[in-house]
Each structure stands twice: as C-alpha cells, then as structure tokens.
Design a protein around this motif. Structure first.
Motif, PDB file in Angstrom:
ATOM      1  N   PRO A  29      -5.122  13.474  -4.968  1.00  0.00           N
ATOM      2  CA  PRO A  29      -5.761  13.702  -3.675  1.00  0.00           C
ATOM      3  C   PRO A  29      -5.869  12.393  -2.895  1.00  0.00           C
ATOM      4  O   PRO A  29      -6.005  11.323  -3.486  1.00  0.00           O
ATOM      5  CB  PRO A  29      -7.147  14.243  -4.055  1.00  0.00           C
ATOM      6  N   ARG A  30      -5.768  12.487  -1.597  1.00  0.00           N
ATOM      7  CA  ARG A  30      -5.858  11.363  -0.661  1.00  0.00           C
ATOM      8  C   ARG A  30      -4.529  10.633  -0.497  1.00  0.00           C
ATOM      9  O   ARG A  30      -4.267  10.081   0.570  1.00  0.00           O
ATOM     10  CB  ARG A  30      -6.927  10.340  -1.061  1.00  0.00           C
ATOM     11  N   ALA A  31      -3.678  10.590  -1.546  1.00  0.00           N
ATOM     12  CA  ALA A  31      -2.477   9.763  -1.466  1.00  0.00           C
ATOM     13  C   ALA A  31      -1.549  10.213  -0.345  1.00  0.00           C
ATOM     14  O   ALA A  31      -1.029   9.387   0.415  1.00  0.00           O
ATOM     15  CB  ALA A  31      -1.741   9.782  -2.798  1.00  0.00           C
ATOM     16  N   ALA A  32      -1.328  11.517  -0.222  1.00  0.00           N
ATOM     17  CA  ALA A  32      -0.407  12.008   0.808  1.00  0.00           C
ATOM     18  C   ALA A  32      -0.967  11.762   2.203  1.00  0.00           C
ATOM     19  O   ALA A  32      -0.261  11.295   3.102  1.00  0.00           O
ATOM     20  CB  ALA A  32      -0.128  13.495   0.600  1.00  0.00           C
ATOM     21  N   GLY A  33      -2.253  12.080   2.405  1.00  0.00           N
ATOM     22  CA  GLY A  33      -2.849  11.902   3.731  1.00  0.00           C
ATOM     23  C   GLY A  33      -2.880  10.453   4.172  1.00  0.00           C
ATOM     24  O   GLY A  33      -2.649  10.144   5.344  1.00  0.00           O
ATOM     25  N   LEU A  34      -3.159   9.549   3.237  1.00  0.00           N
ATOM     26  CA  LEU A  34      -3.151   8.126   3.567  1.00  0.00           C
ATOM     27  C   LEU A  34      -1.731   7.636   3.824  1.00  0.00           C
ATOM     28  O   LEU A  34      -1.467   6.918   4.801  1.00  0.00           O
ATOM     29  CB  LEU A  34      -3.785   7.325   2.426  1.00  0.00           C
ATOM     30  N   GLY A  35      -0.803   8.027   2.957  1.00  0.00           N
ATOM     31  CA  GLY A  35       0.578   7.583   3.122  1.00  0.00           C
ATOM     32  C   GLY A  35       1.219   8.115   4.391  1.00  0.00           C
ATOM     33  O   GLY A  35       2.031   7.425   5.025  1.00  0.00           O
ATOM     34  N   ASP A  36       0.857   9.334   4.802  1.00  0.00           N
ATOM     35  CA  ASP A  36       1.429   9.905   6.023  1.00  0.00           C
ATOM     36  C   ASP A  36       1.024   9.108   7.264  1.00  0.00           C
ATOM     37  O   ASP A  36       1.776   9.048   8.243  1.00  0.00           O
ATOM     38  CB  ASP A  36       0.989  11.361   6.183  1.00  0.00           C
ATOM     39  N   ALA A  38       0.831  -1.205   0.000  1.00  0.00           N
ATOM     40  CA  ALA A  38       0.000   0.000   0.000  1.00  0.00           C
ATOM     41  C   ALA A  38       0.865   1.254   0.000  1.00  0.00           C
ATOM     42  O   ALA A  38       0.587   2.220  -0.718  1.00  0.00           O
ATOM     43  CB  ALA A  38      -0.923  -0.011   1.222  1.00  0.00           C
ATOM     44  N   GLY A  39       1.920   1.236   0.797  1.00  0.00           N
ATOM     45  CA  GLY A  39       2.789   2.408   0.877  1.00  0.00           C
ATOM     46  C   GLY A  39       3.439   2.737  -0.449  1.00  0.00           C
ATOM     47  O   GLY A  39       3.522   3.913  -0.852  1.00  0.00           O
ATOM     48  N   LYS A  40       3.902   1.714  -1.170  1.00  0.00           N
ATOM     49  CA  LYS A  40       4.534   1.953  -2.472  1.00  0.00           C
ATOM     50  C   LYS A  40       3.524   2.536  -3.465  1.00  0.00           C
ATOM     51  O   LYS A  40       3.842   3.461  -4.228  1.00  0.00           O
ATOM     52  CB  LYS A  40       5.119   0.654  -3.009  1.00  0.00           C
ATOM     53  N   ALA A  41       2.309   1.982  -3.470  1.00  0.00           N
ATOM     54  CA  ALA A  41       1.288   2.482  -4.387  1.00  0.00           C
ATOM     55  C   ALA A  41       0.908   3.923  -4.051  1.00  0.00           C
ATOM     56  O   ALA A  41       0.717   4.757  -4.950  1.00  0.00           O
ATOM     57  CB  ALA A  41       0.054   1.583  -4.331  1.00  0.00           C
ATOM     58  N   LEU A  42       0.810   4.237  -2.774  1.00  0.00           N
ATOM     59  CA  LEU A  42       0.453   5.600  -2.362  1.00  0.00           C
ATOM     60  C   LEU A  42       1.580   6.576  -2.663  1.00  0.00           C
ATOM     61  O   LEU A  42       1.331   7.730  -3.037  1.00  0.00           O
ATOM     62  CB  LEU A  42       0.109   5.619  -0.873  1.00  0.00           C
ATOM     63  N   ASP A  43       2.820   6.142  -2.494  1.00  0.00           N
ATOM     64  CA  ASP A  43       3.954   7.016  -2.815  1.00  0.00           C
ATOM     65  C   ASP A  43       3.956   7.386  -4.292  1.00  0.00           C
ATOM     66  O   ASP A  43       4.231   8.535  -4.658  1.00  0.00           O
ATOM     67  CB  ASP A  43       5.271   6.338  -2.443  1.00  0.00           C
ATOM     68  N   GLU A  44       3.669   6.404  -5.145  1.00  0.00           N
ATOM     69  CA  GLU A  44       3.624   6.689  -6.577  1.00  0.00           C
ATOM     70  C   GLU A  44       2.510   7.689  -6.889  1.00  0.00           C
ATOM     71  O   GLU A  44       2.714   8.666  -7.624  1.00  0.00           O
ATOM     72  CB  GLU A  44       3.406   5.403  -7.375  1.00  0.00           C
ATOM     73  N   ALA A  45       1.338   7.465  -6.325  1.00  0.00           N
ATOM     74  CA  ALA A  45       0.220   8.377  -6.576  1.00  0.00           C
ATOM     75  C   ALA A  45       0.495   9.761  -6.003  1.00  0.00           C
ATOM     76  O   ALA A  45       0.081  10.776  -6.584  1.00  0.00           O
ATOM     77  CB  ALA A  45      -1.061   7.800  -5.979  1.00  0.00           C
ATOM     78  N   LYS A  46       1.215   9.822  -4.891  1.00  0.00           N
ATOM     79  CA  LYS A  46       1.554  11.117  -4.292  1.00  0.00           C
ATOM     80  C   LYS A  46       2.443  11.926  -5.224  1.00  0.00           C
ATOM     81  O   LYS A  46       2.311  13.154  -5.323  1.00  0.00           O
ATOM     82  CB  LYS A  46       2.250  10.897  -2.952  1.00  0.00           C
ATOM     83  N   GLU A  47       3.381  11.258  -5.926  1.00  0.00           N
ATOM     84  CA  GLU A  47       4.260  11.967  -6.855  1.00  0.00           C
ATOM     85  C   GLU A  47       3.465  12.623  -7.978  1.00  0.00           C
ATOM     86  O   GLU A  47       3.898  13.629  -8.548  1.00  0.00           O
ATOM     87  CB  GLU A  47       5.289  11.005  -7.437  1.00  0.00           C
ATOM     88  N   TYR A  48       2.323  12.070  -8.300  1.00  0.00           N
ATOM     89  CA  TYR A  48       1.442  12.650  -9.312  1.00  0.00           C
ATOM     90  C   TYR A  48       0.456  13.652  -8.707  1.00  0.00           C
ATOM     91  O   TYR A  48      -0.401  14.179  -9.417  1.00  0.00           O
ATOM     92  CB  TYR A  48       0.665  11.552 -10.033  1.00  0.00           C
ATOM     93  N   GLY A  49       0.559  13.883  -7.400  1.00  0.00           N
ATOM     94  CA  GLY A  49      -0.307  14.864  -6.755  1.00  0.00           C
ATOM     95  C   GLY A  49      -1.729  14.417  -6.549  1.00  0.00           C
ATOM     96  O   GLY A  49      -2.617  15.254  -6.365  1.00  0.00           O
TER      97      GLY A  49
END
Length: 648
Positions: A238-245, A225-236
């Motif tokens: 929404p939700r990816a940063a808050g979930l990954g944090d 999950a963390g790897k998938a969220l990190d990738e989505a966070k790089e694309y900006g």
C-alpha cells in the motif's frame, strides 16, 4: 549479472513458505497436500539427489540450467508458484512441451512468411520449450533451451490466454521464482475480507522502504525514491503505487498512472483528481462511464467532483489553486503564462516550490496544475525532473540547477521548420505601448470583440468554424492569438493565414497604430505551392510610415525604409527562401526589440480573437462567392412543421 549458483535457495523458499502458511484464513477448506504444507510450513518437496538430477538430464538429453539445478537440490518441485501455478515440476514432471497445447500453430497464424527468429520466438517456444507447469489456472511455464545467456541460464516464458498479452520473459529460473514470489505478495496484499492481515518481516521491511522513499522524494532524491517505490509496488505494498505515480506523472508519463489508493482520499483528491480526469478528457473515445473505473470505493461526492472537473477540463475553465505563498505564486505564474511568458511563469513556480505545503503525508508534489489549461503546457520532462529534484514539503536538500528556458528570443525561430513543416506561412502584428487586452479594439473594428478564453490555435480554429455560418471569398478575418512580445510590445499572431492576395491586401498597421507604433509582418517565403512572398509595413499615429512587399519576384515599396530593413539587402535573384526569411526576421527583431514566445504559440494556450478583414471589399465588376449555412430544425413525426396545424 546475478550469480545464480550462489543464491541461498533454502532461506528464500523457507521464508516464502512461512509467509504463505501465515496468510491462510482460519477454517478455510484446503486439500490434504495444502494442509500438510501449511502445518509443515513448507511449500516444497524433499531435495532431489544429484543422481535424480543426472537421470533427468539424461532423459531430456540436455544439461539443466544452473539456477534450476540448484533449486532442485533444495526442493524437487514447488507448490503455489505465484497465484496461478499450483504445482511446479521437479525431476519427474518436467518434459518437453513439443506443441502439446497446439499453441505454436495459433501463434504462427499471426506471423509473416518472412518472419525472423525474434518474430518466431513466441511460436517456436511451444515446440522446443521444457514445460514446468503441472497444475495451473491455464497458465503455461516453459524454459527455452535456445534462449541461453553466458552463464548457461535458460530464459523462462509464462503465458495465460486470459491475460491477453504475449508470453512474458524471465531472464532465468531464479528470476522467474522471484517474480512469482512478488506475485504472491501482491495478491496477498490485496486480500479480501476475512483474510488475516498480511504482515511479516518482508512487508515490514518494504513498508519502511516506502516511508524512507517518501522522505527522499521530498528531499529531491526522486530517482532513488522512484526505484524504491517501484520495488515495493511489485510486492503490492500500500502507498507505493500512489506515491510512485506522482513521480511518474511529473515525468510526463500518463499510461497506467492512477494514483492508486490516494486519488479517492478527500485529502488528496483536489490535487490528484484533475490530472487523472485530464488524461481521460484527452482521449475523447473513452466513454465517460469509464471515468470511475480508476476511482474504486469513491463516494457519491467524489464521483460528482470527478465529473464536474471533467466538464471544466473539457471547456477549458478548470483553474488550479493552492494554499499559502505557493498558491500566490500560482496566480502570478498563470498571469505570465496567459500572455505568453511561459519561461517567466515556470521560474515563478520553481522559485516558490520550497514554500509549497503538501495536503497530507503522502502528497509528494503539486500536481493539479498539470490539468490547468494555461499552466499545464509549462510541463516538459526536463522541468518535471527539475521540480522533483527541488527540496520541498519541509525537507532540506540541495536545489537543482535551473533548466534552460524554452523560448529562444527574437523572431528568427519562425524560419525553423516545425514538425510536419506546416508553418510555411504566418502573419503577426506588433503594437507598442499597449496591453494585449487592447488589441481587439484596434484590430477588430470596434465591434465589441473581446478575447476568448486561452486555448491552442487549433482549438480556437475548431471553435470558430463550429459557430461560423458565412464563408466569403473576399473576406479575410484573421483568427489571432495575443500576448506580450517583450518589453513594451504586444503581439497578435496567426499561424495559418488565408492565401496572400497582393491586389486586395490591406495592412492593418495604420489602424492599429493610433497613438503609438505598429508593425505588420506576413511571410510566405517557404510555401511549397504558389509564389513566395513577404510583407512588412510600419505605421505611427494612424499613418503608414513605410512598407514593402516582395511577391512575383519583385519588390514594391513606399516611404523611407530604414537601412537595416531595406529589401534590397535581402532579395536577390532568385531569393533564398529560408535564409532570407531568417535574415528578415532578425532585422525586424533588431529594429524594434520585439520577440514572439515560441513555446506559448506552438505548445501553449493563449487568448484569441478575430480581426477585421485583411482585404479590401470587392469593387464594381469584381466577382466573389459567399456561402451561407442554415441549419433547419428536424421535422417532427408526421412531416408537419412546428406550429403547422396540418391540412384542413
């Protein structure tokens, strides 16, 4: 390693161009080139022929790296690479930088005379790099012909003065363009008012990836999950940063962890605001006005809640609560932790985790407890991974293997050097059959002393000194942390005692043992300065049964000492400090079945209180010193005291 020659540049660049064209607001004023690119849905230029590429290589005197060559075969240059490079060079515009900017001289100012190649990289790139930026927002793009991998790819470096950071390295031109594509997405995802909704096949795919990562995290698959969220966070997304944090915080990470997009949501603020505020409080140099920097869009009520929580965290009064059966487990865990049983407290939380109820769909795990002064010290990276790997929130999965406890049991751990080797002397009292709350009544002289709120020993000493007004050379009132010392025992522990004075020392064992049994240990066998010493005394029903003190190379004893504790078994000539200390502590633990909780004493927060003096009062003709501190109120302007009418 990526095969850069097999990459489908045309599909990639067409997708980028189409997404860029669709993201432009209607009616926005654009230059002719941009308008033509929008209508053509193509940010590039005609492909460069092999002859043009060969001519460029002849001009430069070097063969180009594979990924840049393949790019040129599709587009001889590029517009809008990311958000700050407006035109990227093709076969005509690329040239050796040759310190055209003068930046090599600037970076060299910060180098030592003996700087090696790695240290010189940031300066030398400006002399040997191939410049690709043609038009930009003061953003430089250079390929380094000396930073080459096994496939012949040159690293790409980007730098902008306004970023206040060293040049950023990209492994090759393909990775640079991928990073610029992600930058384009990230900027468009946070677009302003009036801009079209940034919605396309890429964003929809990434948003579906975020949702699957959310469910995977609740199933316990936090790494995937963390790897998938990190990738989505790089694309900006929404939700990816808050979930990954949330994942990062439970792994012990705090830098750049802001729970973006969630912490200001009233649903999630009770869980996410406390750890954010606690990190702010841990850095006292920060102006409290900066607390709201990471609460964009917060209303007045949430800002007020943030400051109220900050006050509670700083005063040690913040108390984490949760709903349902997990909340009941939280209360049981806090009761265990505040008396030192941190392993039992963690087991209680861990066992109840499957019953935890999220506050909303984007709530991945309980987090507010890390800011609780009693529960927060339970978190370690290993325990954070265990929590994240435990299925919860209604999702099924395989439970992880429990992590090992942090407390070794017994007393011998006290003989192990601590970081900095500061714990060379310590003392503790064990009292049988009483609760920790009763210890002030036995050791503080019946003067109404009560336990302080849980805090670290360092915090307790600092608070004690802040309110202390008298310091005496004969008085030795120990500041002690209390808790449970195993089955049937309570303890009081002082990890930073005053110097041991054998002539005036009075063991508190007798007064502590009214109606029960008490043990006193004071060890200084590893002291770097002064004589090494060790004291043990045992009392029952108000009377000392036996005791011995090793000091000045001699042993003085009284009473009938049990064979396992006989000092002749431990003190040779000369005594082995560390080995003797460990053997003595093992013997004491074996004789009385008591233990001290290492994690709670070293890293946790426990209740504390100040005992009566461990020394007798001075006798006639004995000298001593007392220092009393008086704080005078500041004189008002004019030099008169309050209530003084002045002359006349």
């Amino acid at each position: 390693m990526t095969d850069t020659t097999a990459f489908d540049w045309r599909s990639f660049l067409l997708r980028w161009s189409g997404e860029w064209a669709d993201s432009l607001p209607d009616g926005e004023t654009r230059g002719e080139d941009d308008e033509a690119a929008r209508q053509a849905r193509w940010l590039g230029f005609p492909a460069a022929s092999e002859e043009r590429i060969a001519a460029m290589e002849e001009r430069l005197g070097r063969r180009l790296p594979p990924s840049y060559r393949e790019f040129l075969k599709v587009s001889d240059g590029w517009r809008h690479a990311g958000g700050f490079v407006w035109l990227l060079a093709g076969t005509e515009g690329a040239h050796w930088h040759d310190n055209e900017s003068g930046l090599a001289d600037m970076f060299e100012e910060y180098l030592d005379e003996d700087a090696g190649p790695e240290e010189r990289q940031e300066a030398d790139i400006w002399r040997r790099g191939l410049q690709l930026d043609v038009e930009s927002d003061v953003t430089h793009v250079l390929m380094d012909p000396e930073d080459v991998d096994g496939d012949g790819e040159w690293a790409v470096y980007t730098w902008a003065s306004w970023r206040a950071a060293p040049p950023e390295r990209h492994a090759n031109f393909l990775e640079f363009m991928r990073d610029m594509y992600r930058e384009f997405h990230s900027l468009r995802a946070h677009g302003g008012d009036g801009e079209p909704v940034f919605d396309n096949d890429t964003t929809r795919k990434l948003d579906a990836q975020v949702e699957e990562a959310r469910l995977e995290a609740l199933r316990g698959g936090w790494e995937r999950a963390g790897k998938a969220l990190d990738e989505a966070k790089e694309y900006g997304r929404p939700r990816a940063a808050g979930l990954g944090d949330q994942i990062r915080r439970l792994l012990g990470e705090t830098y750049m962890v802001y729970f973006d997009g969630l912490v200001t949501d009233p649903r999630y603020a009770p869980e996410l605001l406390p750890p954010l505020v606690a990190e702010h409080a841990a850095h006292s140099y920060r102006d409290d006005a900066t607390l709201t920097f990471h609460l964009p869009g917060a209303d007045d009520d949430l800002v007020a809640l943030a400051h109220a929580t900050l006050d509670q965290v700083r005063s040690g009064t913040y108390r984490y609560t949760a709903a349902g059966p997990f909340g009941e487990a939280v209360e049981r865990a806090r009761e265990l932790a505040r008396w030192g049983d941190t392993d039992g407290a963690w087991q209680t939380l861990r066992n109840a985790l499957p019953l935890w109820e999220p506050l909303g769909p984007d709530h991945l795990a309980p987090l507010g407890w890390v800011a609780d002064p009693v529960l927060g010290p339970l978190l370690t990276p290993e325990r954070g991974r265990e929590l994240l790997a435990t299925p919860r929130g209604g999702q099924a999965g395989e439970a992880p293997r429990p992590t090992a406890g942090l407390d070794p049991g017994g007393l011998a751990w006290l003989a192990e050097p601590d970081p900095g080797n500061n714990r060379t002397s310590y003392r503790f009292v064990l009292v049988e059959g009483v609760e920790p709350e009763e210890l002030p009544g036995r050791l503080a002289g019946g003067d109404g002393t009560v336990l302080n709120e849980p805090m670290t020993l360092w915090e307790a000493r600092r608070r004690s000194l802040r309110h202390r007004r008298e310091f005496s050379s004969y008085d030795d009132r120990a500041l002690m942390a209390v808790g449970r010392a195993g089955s049937g025992w309570s303890f009081a522990f002082d990890g930073d005692p005053a110097p041991f004075d054998q002539r005036r020392f009075v063991s508190p064992a007798a007064v502590a043992s009214e109606g029960t049994r008490a043990v006193v240990v004071w060890s200084g066998l590893r002291k770097g300065h002064g004589e090494r010493f060790f004291h043990l005394s045992v009392a029952r029903d108000g009377a000392e049964q036996y005791a011995f003190t090793y000091a000045d190379g001699e042993v003085r004893s009284s009473g009938e000492i049990p064979r396992p504790l006989d000092p002749s078994r431990f003190f040779g000539d000369p005594a082995d400090g560390v080995g003797t200390e460990r053997s003595l502590l093992e013997a004491v633990a074996g004789e009385f079945g008591a233990r001290l909780p290492r994690h709670a004493i070293v890293n946790g927060r426990l209740h504390t209180f100040a005992t009566r003096s461990w020394t007798r009062p001075p006798r006639n003709a004995e000298t001593y010193m007392v220092i009393r501190i008086h704080h005078e109120a500041p004189r008002p302007a004019g030099g008169t005291e309050p209530g003084d009418d002045g002359p006349g």
